[in-house]
Each structure stands twice: as structure tokens, then as C-alpha cells.
Motif scaffolding. Structure first.
Motif, PDB file in Angstrom:
ATOM      1  N   LYS A  23       0.881  -1.310   0.063  1.00 52.77           N
ATOM      2  CA  LYS A  23      -0.014  -0.056   0.004  1.00 52.77           C
ATOM      3  C   LYS A  23       0.915   1.298  -0.055  1.00 52.77           C
ATOM      4  CE  LYS A  23      -4.394  -1.565   2.204  1.00 52.77           C
ATOM      5  NZ  LYS A  23      -4.264  -2.549   3.232  1.00 52.77           N
ATOM      6  N   ALA A  27       7.530   1.613   0.429  1.00 52.61           N
ATOM      7  CA  ALA A  27       8.475   2.586   1.090  1.00 52.61           C
ATOM      8  C   ALA A  27       9.337   1.946   2.080  1.00 52.61           C
ATOM      9  CB  ALA A  27       7.706   3.702   1.631  1.00 52.61           C
ATOM     10  N   LYS A  59       3.705  -3.039  -8.929  1.00 50.23           N
ATOM     11  CA  LYS A  59       3.978  -1.834  -9.073  1.00 50.23           C
ATOM     12  C   LYS A  59       4.892  -1.130  -8.781  1.00 50.23           C
ATOM     13  CE  LYS A  59       1.352   2.793  -8.493  1.00 50.23           C
ATOM     14  NZ  LYS A  59       0.165   3.473  -8.087  1.00 50.23           N
ATOM     15  N   ALA A  63       9.456   2.499  -3.778  1.00 50.99           N
ATOM     16  CA  ALA A  63       9.344   4.010  -4.118  1.00 50.99           C
ATOM     17  C   ALA A  63      10.115   4.827  -3.322  1.00 50.99           C
ATOM     18  CB  ALA A  63       7.790   4.595  -4.094  1.00 50.99           C
ATOM     19  N   GLY A  64      11.138   4.250  -2.502  1.00 50.68           N
ATOM     20  CA  GLY A  64      12.036   5.212  -2.020  1.00 50.68           C
ATOM     21  C   GLY A  64      12.033   4.812  -0.188  1.00 50.68           C
ATOM     22  N   ALA A  65      12.944   5.497   0.254  1.00 49.80           N
ATOM     23  CA  ALA A  65      12.746   5.665   1.731  1.00 49.80           C
ATOM     24  C   ALA A  65      11.525   6.377   2.201  1.00 49.80           C
ATOM     25  CB  ALA A  65      13.857   6.471   2.417  1.00 49.80           C
ATOM     26  N   ASP A  66      10.866   5.901   3.286  1.00 51.81           N
ATOM     27  CA  ASP A  66       9.746   6.379   4.021  1.00 51.81           C
ATOM     28  C   ASP A  66       9.802   7.697   4.128  1.00 51.81           C
ATOM     29  OD1 ASP A  66       7.306   7.061   5.197  1.00 51.81           O
ATOM     30  OD2 ASP A  66       6.953   4.612   5.552  1.00 51.81           O
ATOM     31  N   ILE A  67       9.140   8.607   3.378  1.00 54.81           N
ATOM     32  CA  ILE A  67       9.133  10.215   3.492  1.00 54.81           C
ATOM     33  C   ILE A  67       8.315  10.468   4.750  1.00 54.81           C
ATOM     34  CG2 ILE A  67       8.909  12.337   2.282  1.00 54.81           C
ATOM     35  CD1 ILE A  67       8.845  10.779  -0.331  1.00 54.81           C
ATOM     36  N   LYS A  68       7.335   9.785   4.769  1.00 54.06           N
ATOM     37  CA  LYS A  68       6.620  10.272   6.144  1.00 54.06           C
ATOM     38  C   LYS A  68       7.216   9.887   7.293  1.00 54.06           C
ATOM     39  CE  LYS A  68       2.551   9.171   3.211  1.00 54.06           C
ATOM     40  NZ  LYS A  68       1.522   8.400   2.978  1.00 54.06           N
ATOM     41  N   TRP A  83      20.028   3.483  10.467  1.00 54.72           N
ATOM     42  CA  TRP A  83      19.523   3.357   9.041  1.00 54.72           C
ATOM     43  C   TRP A  83      20.672   2.918   8.128  1.00 54.72           C
ATOM     44  CZ3 TRP A  83      15.383   2.861   6.159  1.00 54.72           C
ATOM     45  CH2 TRP A  83      15.420   3.496   4.759  1.00 54.72           C
ATOM     46  N   GLY A 108      15.588   5.439  -2.474  1.00 61.32           N
ATOM     47  CA  GLY A 108      16.480   4.192  -1.530  1.00 61.32           C
ATOM     48  C   GLY A 108      16.133   3.050  -2.481  1.00 61.32           C
ATOM     49  N   GLU A 111      18.469   2.571  -4.874  1.00 58.65           N
ATOM     50  CA  GLU A 111      19.639   2.373  -4.029  1.00 58.65           C
ATOM     51  C   GLU A 111      19.728   0.992  -3.893  1.00 58.65           C
ATOM     52  OE1 GLU A 111      19.246   5.979  -1.713  1.00 58.65           O
ATOM     53  OE2 GLU A 111      21.214   6.577  -2.163  1.00 58.65           O
ATOM     54  N   GLY A 139      20.948   8.765  -0.116  1.00 56.23           N
ATOM     55  CA  GLY A 139      21.602   8.879   1.190  1.00 56.23           C
ATOM     56  C   GLY A 139      22.250   7.239   1.263  1.00 56.23           C
TER      57      GLY A 139
END
Ligand code: HXC
Length: 257
Positions: A23, A27, A59, A63-68, A83, A108, A111, A139
Motif C-alpha cells: 500500500k 516505502a 507496481k 518507491a524510496g525511503a519512507d518520506i513520512k 539506518w 532508496g 539504491e 543517502g
């Protein structure tokens, strides 16, 4: 093995790790970094495993490190977080890890795919380092590994514009080793992993280590390192078996020692 954010499945000598926060487009939060590293290290220590595959959903690979999770961090929070060290641990795994990428591999996620040893992509895959759009930057090695993989021109283009690269461009640029139809992705990755897992495990570790040294040293030093490892293979039973099997025109039965 049971984890909060990933699924781990065994198929003979191959282990498949599936990122499982669909969902959130997988992330990468701190828990997932911990789960992934714990699982990979456990599988690395298990002599009955010869190769790992890391994958995501149709999908999104990730989609990257968890921005939230990151928005409120202070400098000192980021500094304290384990991390970064966790991703180093994943990079230190000695067995091969194949990334099977479908959909988004951003920030991420891109990466992480690059920390793996090679990438097999579905033709739906999209790679990118969009961190600049968030006012930050890669990062977990992206500015370094992407540049080594695709060269300065493409890396600068990707990192500075934040644009995505489709699978065809990623293959042309040397970021991914194979591109396949989405419904072939897991079969292709599993076949590659099965092939690798059937090889001599110590020899596999040495081959991985030698190619990685090419990223970290100059040619003369790398060639000297390779030569020492090559000579060391003659201390292994698997060298005796592999060469005897060739001469006797039969498949090798490696004992992984
Ligand atoms: C947290 C994320 C997320 C992320 C997606 N989601 N990416 N949550 N962190 N990186 C969540 C969305 O908030 C949303 O949740 C749900 O996943 C579905 O995403 P949508 O945006 O609705 O999907 P879509 O419109 O299809 O767009 C897909 C997308 C977009 C293009 C991939 O989600 C996107 O741009 N994501 C961010 C990509 C990014 O900037 N990555 C770099 C992160 S920084 P809700 O609850 O709203 O439905 C990074 C730094 C690495 O990676 C270094 C760290 C040390």
C-alpha cells in the motif's frame, strides 16, 4: 523466519525476499531495513542457501525511503539512526543477491537494487533518484553506485533532474543486466538464482568479492587480488570436483567446500 515488513520463502538453495508494504509502494521504513538486513544476514550464514532474490510488487520494487517517517527528523536524529549502518550490512553479505525489479525503483529503492549484485528488470521498471525534488539527495549510496554503473553523464542527469529512467534506457546504460516481460520476471530471476546456487558456494563468494573489488580499487591492485583468490581456489575440494567432472564429461557435484 517471520518478519513484519517482508516475506521470506525458500526454494531449494534459493531464498526469495519480498518487500511487503504494497500500500505504501514498499516505502523503506526503518523496520523494513532491519527486517531485510536480519533476513539477508541469517540466509548468508545458512550453508543450505546459495543465492538470494529480492523483489517487490508489480507496481513498485520500492518507491524510496519512507518520506513520512523522515519528515520530522532533525540532523541529530538522522545521525543517531542505525539506518545507514543497516544498508552497509546488506552490502557486506557474501552470497549473491539478485534484485528482481518491477515498477518503481526510486530513491532508496533504486539504491537498494544497486546494493544487490545485479538487477533483472521487468519492462515496466522505472529507476530514479528523485531526492532532489524533496530538497535532499541520495543517502544510501545512490550518488556513488549509480555513477559507477551508468557513468557521470547519465548519473548527473538523473540525480540533478530527478527524472526516471525506463527499463530500456537502464539496460542500455548498464544499470540492469536483463529486461524481460513482467510475467517472466520471477521465472527469469529464479532461474538465474538457481544456476548460481548450483555452483560451488566458496567459489561463488570469491567471484562476487573479486568483481566488487573492481569498484573499489585500481586495475593493478584488482588483478593482484583476483590472482590470489584464483590460486586459493586450488585449496578447495570443489576445484578438484569441478575440473574432474569436466574431464569425465559429467555434471559436477559440488560439496561447497
Ligand atoms: C512514503 C510513499 C512513498 C515514499 C509512495 N508512498 N512513495 N510513502 N514514502 N517514498 C505512498 C503514498 O503516500 C501513497 O500513500 C501510496 O504510497 C501510493 O502512492 P501514490 O503517490 O498515491 O501513487 P502514484 O500516484 O501511483 O505515484 C507513485 C509514485 C509516487 C510516482 C512512485 O508515490 C512518488 O513519487 N513517491 C515518492 C518517490 C520518492 O520521492 N522517492 C524518494 C524518497 S527519498 P497514501 O496513504 O497517500 O495513499 C529517499 C532517500 C533515500 O528514498 C536515502 C535515505 C537515507
Amino acid at each position: 523466519m517471520s518478519y513484519e515488513t517482508i516475506l521470506v520463502e525458500r526454494r531449494d538453495r534459493v531464498a526469495v525476499i519480498t518487500l511487503n508494504r504494497p500500500k505504501q509502494l514498499n516505502a523503506l521504513n526503518v523496520q523494513m531495513a532491519r527486517d531485510l538486513t536480519d533476513a539477508a544476514r541469517e540466509l548468508d550464514a545458512d550453508e543450505s542457501v546459495g543465492c538470494m532474490v529480492v523483489t517487490g510488487s508489480a507496481k513498485a520494487f520500492a518507491a524510496g525511503a519512507d518520506i513520512k517517517e523522515m519528515t520530522g527528523l532533525s540532523y541529530m536524529d538522522a545521525h543517531r539512526l542505525d539506518w545507514f549502518h543497516l544498508w552497509d550490512l546488506l552490502g557486506a553479505v557474501r552470497k549473491p543477491i539478485i534484485a528482481a525489479v518491477s515498477g518503481y525503483a526510486l530513491g532508496g529503492g533504486c539504491e537498494l537494487a544497486m546494493i544487490c549484485d545485479f538487477i533483472i528488470a521487468a519492462d515496466t521498471a522505472k529507476f530514479g533518484q528523485p531526492e532532489i525534488k524533496l530538497g535532499v539527495m541520495p543517502g544510501i549510496g545512490g550518488s556513488q553506485r549509480l555513477t559507477r554503473a551508468v557513468g557521470k553523464a547519465k548519473a548527473m542527469d538523473m540525480v540533478l533532474t530527478g527524472r526516471m529512467m525506463d527499463a530500456a534506457e537502464a539496460e542500455r546504460s548498464g544499470l540492469v543486466s536483463r529486461v524481460v516481460a513482467p510475467d517472466r520476471l520471477m521465472d527469469e530471476a529464479l532461474e538465474a538464482a538457481k544456476t548460481i546456487a548450483a555452483m560451488s558456494l566458496p567459489s561463488t563468494r570469491m567471484n562476487k568479492e573479486a568483481v566488487n573489488v573492481a569498484f573499489e580499487t585500481g586495475l593493478a591492485q584488482g588483478v593482484r587480488f583476483e590472482r590470489r583468490l584464483f590460486q586459493a581456489t586450488f585449496a578447495m575440494n570443489d576445484q578438484k570436483e569441478g575440473m574432474a567432472a569436466f574431464v569425465e564429461k559429467r555434471p559436477a557435484q559440488f560439496s561447497h567446500d
